[in-house]
Scaffold this motif. Sequence first.
Motif, PDB file in Angstrom:
ATOM      1  N   PHE A 125      57.504  42.402  50.706  1.00 18.36           N
ATOM      2  CA  PHE A 125      57.653  41.030  50.227  1.00 18.36           C
ATOM      3  C   PHE A 125      56.296  40.379  49.992  1.00 18.36           C
ATOM      4  N   HIS A 126      55.344  40.586  50.924  1.00 17.94           N
ATOM      5  CA  HIS A 126      54.020  39.983  50.786  1.00 17.94           C
ATOM      6  C   HIS A 126      53.283  40.572  49.580  1.00 17.94           C
ATOM      7  N   LYS A 127      53.431  41.898  49.389  1.00 22.01           N
ATOM      8  CA  LYS A 127      52.779  42.533  48.251  1.00 22.01           C
ATOM      9  C   LYS A 127      53.339  42.000  46.944  1.00 22.01           C
ATOM     10  N   THR A 128      54.662  41.894  46.838  1.00 17.60           N
ATOM     11  CA  THR A 128      55.297  41.395  45.623  1.00 17.60           C
ATOM     12  C   THR A 128      54.894  39.949  45.344  1.00 17.60           C
ATOM     13  N   SER A 129      54.829  39.142  46.399  1.00 13.97           N
ATOM     14  CA  SER A 129      54.469  37.731  46.223  1.00 13.97           C
ATOM     15  C   SER A 129      53.021  37.572  45.775  1.00 13.97           C
ATOM     16  N   ALA A 130      52.132  38.442  46.262  1.00 12.66           N
ATOM     17  CA  ALA A 130      50.725  38.342  45.886  1.00 12.66           C
ATOM     18  C   ALA A 130      50.437  38.981  44.537  1.00 12.66           C
ATOM     19  N   ASP A 131      51.305  39.906  44.097  1.00 16.83           N
ATOM     20  CA  ASP A 131      51.033  40.681  42.884  1.00 16.83           C
ATOM     21  C   ASP A 131      51.666  40.029  41.656  1.00 16.83           C
ATOM     22  N   THR A 132      51.370  38.761  41.447  1.00 15.78           N
ATOM     23  CA  THR A 132      51.783  38.053  40.231  1.00 15.78           C
ATOM     24  C   THR A 132      50.542  37.778  39.396  1.00 15.78           C
ATOM     25  N   PRO A 133      50.691  37.597  38.078  1.00 15.97           N
ATOM     26  CA  PRO A 133      49.503  37.359  37.240  1.00 15.97           C
ATOM     27  C   PRO A 133      48.663  36.174  37.713  1.00 15.97           C
ATOM     28  N   GLU A 134      49.333  35.105  38.109  1.00 16.53           N
ATOM     29  CA  GLU A 134      48.593  33.915  38.554  1.00 16.53           C
ATOM     30  C   GLU A 134      47.810  34.202  39.824  1.00 16.53           C
ATOM     31  N   HIS A 135      48.450  34.886  40.779  1.00 17.84           N
ATOM     32  CA  HIS A 135      47.787  35.172  42.042  1.00 17.84           C
ATOM     33  C   HIS A 135      46.681  36.207  41.869  1.00 17.84           C
ATOM     34  N   ARG A 136      46.924  37.241  41.052  1.00 18.29           N
ATOM     35  CA  ARG A 136      45.871  38.241  40.828  1.00 18.29           C
ATOM     36  C   ARG A 136      44.646  37.597  40.183  1.00 18.29           C
ATOM     37  N   LYS A 137      44.869  36.624  39.295  1.00 18.05           N
ATOM     38  CA  LYS A 137      43.751  35.935  38.643  1.00 18.05           C
ATOM     39  C   LYS A 137      42.897  35.198  39.669  1.00 18.05           C
ATOM     40  N   ILE A 138      43.540  34.551  40.629  1.00 16.25           N
ATOM     41  CA  ILE A 138      42.785  33.822  41.668  1.00 16.25           C
ATOM     42  C   ILE A 138      41.950  34.789  42.488  1.00 16.25           C
ATOM     43  N   VAL A 139      42.563  35.897  42.938  1.00 17.72           N
ATOM     44  CA  VAL A 139      41.845  36.875  43.765  1.00 17.72           C
ATOM     45  C   VAL A 139      40.674  37.464  42.992  1.00 17.72           C
ATOM     46  N   GLU A 140      40.896  37.804  41.729  1.00 15.94           N
ATOM     47  CA  GLU A 140      39.836  38.428  40.926  1.00 15.94           C
ATOM     48  C   GLU A 140      38.695  37.453  40.654  1.00 15.94           C
ATOM     49  N   GLU A 141      38.992  36.172  40.478  1.00 19.87           N
ATOM     50  CA  GLU A 141      37.928  35.189  40.273  1.00 19.87           C
ATOM     51  C   GLU A 141      37.064  35.049  41.522  1.00 19.87           C
ATOM     52  N   VAL A 142      37.712  34.966  42.689  1.00 17.32           N
ATOM     53  CA  VAL A 142      36.945  34.852  43.935  1.00 17.32           C
ATOM     54  C   VAL A 142      36.135  36.110  44.183  1.00 17.32           C
ATOM     55  N   LEU A 143      36.749  37.285  43.941  1.00 16.70           N
ATOM     56  CA  LEU A 143      36.059  38.556  44.142  1.00 16.70           C
ATOM     57  C   LEU A 143      34.863  38.679  43.197  1.00 16.70           C
ATOM     58  N   SER A 144      35.019  38.249  41.953  1.00 21.24           N
ATOM     59  CA  SER A 144      33.923  38.311  40.984  1.00 21.24           C
ATOM     60  C   SER A 144      32.781  37.389  41.391  1.00 21.24           C
ATOM     61  N   GLN A 145      33.112  36.219  41.909  1.00 20.41           N
ATOM     62  CA  GLN A 145      32.080  35.298  42.378  1.00 20.41           C
ATOM     63  C   GLN A 145      31.303  35.897  43.543  1.00 20.41           C
ATOM     64  N   MET A 146      31.995  36.607  44.421  1.00 15.64           N
ATOM     65  CA  MET A 146      31.325  37.215  45.569  1.00 15.64           C
ATOM     66  C   MET A 146      30.440  38.376  45.134  1.00 15.64           C
ATOM     67  N   ALA A 147      30.937  39.212  44.207  1.00 11.37           N
ATOM     68  CA  ALA A 147      30.203  40.419  43.816  1.00 11.37           C
ATOM     69  C   ALA A 147      29.142  40.149  42.762  1.00 11.37           C
ATOM     70  N   GLY A 148      29.271  39.040  42.038  1.00 11.09           N
ATOM     71  CA  GLY A 148      28.295  38.733  41.007  1.00 11.09           C
ATOM     72  C   GLY A 148      28.534  39.480  39.712  1.00 11.09           C
ATOM     73  N   ARG A 149      29.740  40.004  39.521  1.00 16.75           N
ATOM     74  CA  ARG A 149      30.089  40.714  38.283  1.00 16.75           C
ATOM     75  C   ARG A 149      31.611  40.748  38.174  1.00 16.75           C
ATOM     76  N   PRO A 150      32.143  40.975  36.973  1.00 16.03           N
ATOM     77  CA  PRO A 150      33.603  40.996  36.825  1.00 16.03           C
ATOM     78  C   PRO A 150      34.241  42.082  37.693  1.00 16.03           C
ATOM     79  N   CYS A 151      35.287  41.711  38.384  1.00 17.94           N
ATOM     80  CA  CYS A 151      35.987  42.641  39.268  1.00 17.94           C
ATOM     81  C   CYS A 151      37.489  42.487  39.075  1.00 17.94           C
ATOM     82  N   ARG A 152      38.216  43.535  39.447  1.00 22.01           N
ATOM     83  CA  ARG A 152      39.665  43.513  39.404  1.00 22.01           C
ATOM     84  C   ARG A 152      40.224  43.882  40.778  1.00 22.01           C
TER      85      ARG A 152
END
Length: 562
Positions: free
Chosen positions: A500-527
């Motif tokens: 349930f937690h995986k399905t709830s987190a694996d939506t386009p809107e939620h993945r976009k938030i995680v990837e933006e934060v991850l990219s900010q931390m790494a200093g380059r585009p991340c997925r």
Amino acid sequence: MEYNTGQTSDAVRRAWAVSFPAEPGCPNGRTMYIVLARKYRPQTFEEVLGQAEVVRTLTSAIAGGKQAHAYLFSGPRGTGKTSMARILAKALNCEKGPTPSPCNECAQCREITVGSSLDVLEIDAASNRGIDEIRSLRENVNLRPVRARSKVYIVDEVHMMTEDAFNALLKTLEEPPEFVTFILATTAPEKIPPTIRSRCQQHFFRPLSMEVMKKALAGIAEKEGVAIAEEALERIVDFSAGAMRDCLSVLDQLIVYTSGMQIGVAEVEALLGLVEDRAVEQLLLLLRERSVDRAVALLHQLMREGKDPGLVLDGMVKKLRDVGYAVVGGGQECSGGREFFAQFASVPLERLLDALSETVEYKERLRRESLQVVLLEILFLKLVKIIGKTEQDTPRTAPEPPAPAAAHVVLEKKTPDPASPAHPESLSPFRRKAKAPPAAEDTRAGSQAPDIPFGPEEWKHLLSGVKKRSKNLEAFLKEGRPERFADGVLTVHFSVSRKFHKTSADTPEHRKIVEEVLSQMAGRPCRVALTLSDETPKKLLDQPDVREAISFFGGEIDRVEE
């Protein structure tokens, strides 16, 4: 508001002398010694410390003849609730009143001061909490005052009454006789039914500030002819936590303890069992050096000296707070030397906050546990994992308390530039571990960026950044476990029980938030890639903490669950 120590003590002495004359042969013409908390108890509204709003409301009501029939005084202990109730009773019954300035000379004022008035009844609700006592009160409330103008019921610790007793009091409290005033006092207003609170005029008593308490305590010490050091005053006030009565009780003990000689910090610490700042600093330094055995030995030494485990944790909380302020350069006045703060200069703020949270949590647990020393030893083991030195710690310039160099985690920056950051020291630990590419190297699309280590600290940073954008997403995401970070892709594993937690987190809107934060931390585009598997996580057995626990307890693994 000025604190008139001389007027208070003289009024109390005169009241006691008239009501209870000294017996022949009593030394100094007194029947008993009056403790400081009673001797210097406020006798007029002007003498009440730190409650200007309450005083103004009550005096204006009395002067305008608009006093209520029921009051609810709430606030921490030792802030003047019962004293204010007695002063209000005197203001209503003074022979020169009703007046906002009772004379403290007439018979009614003197009787109320010493507690012998037949018409001002103080009831301890902790021991008179049942419905039978309230029924008795209801039967007597219609009887007119014996001598005074008004009959005043002061009910202390009213939150201790039973539900049936509260219900029995409702009608009487709502429509008492015109000559009756109820004053309810409590330290826990949330435990009083709303039906009771709504029938009273409520006044909240605030804890007294350190400056107000220090000034009052210094004045009383001077009146008593006792010399006391400024730092000793600060330790007493800090120990009392805003309660003036506690301050006076401690001062009373110190006067006896020192036989009227000068009172210094050493005497205060010895009497109260306070832990010296340098002992707290030494404990934290030993934990920073990962010397748990020496830290435990120092703890046992403090216990043998009669120190309170709770006070040890209080000192650690305050010192960790000071370190946190020093790290962020918040301008807060810090206690401690440069050498102490230098040892924590390279600790990320997040780890300091984790250590502070753990210490506060164990402070709460300490009240419920009997093995307090063992609980502190367990806390030390946890703090070593949080603030202990690691290979990744890089020395930085020691901060100057209280305005040291800051160490911030940047998660909000929209367009990070890893090749030439304006402030390298403000990057998160995740970005500091990544080597910046050479200036001449092309880092655009098509280039393979090196893999970046992704451990528990980086995972915590990611969750913190996600939480700022969506608390629900952070709750879903932290049920997973980061598997690897390679080629700009973070793989997060969820077990089948967390589908349930995986399905709830694996939506386009939620993945976009995680990837933006991850990219900010790494200093380059991340997925990010979220996976679901029913494989038993055997690799958990290879974690250093797990191996250490197995070695320590000498156990065997029966099964592995998530």
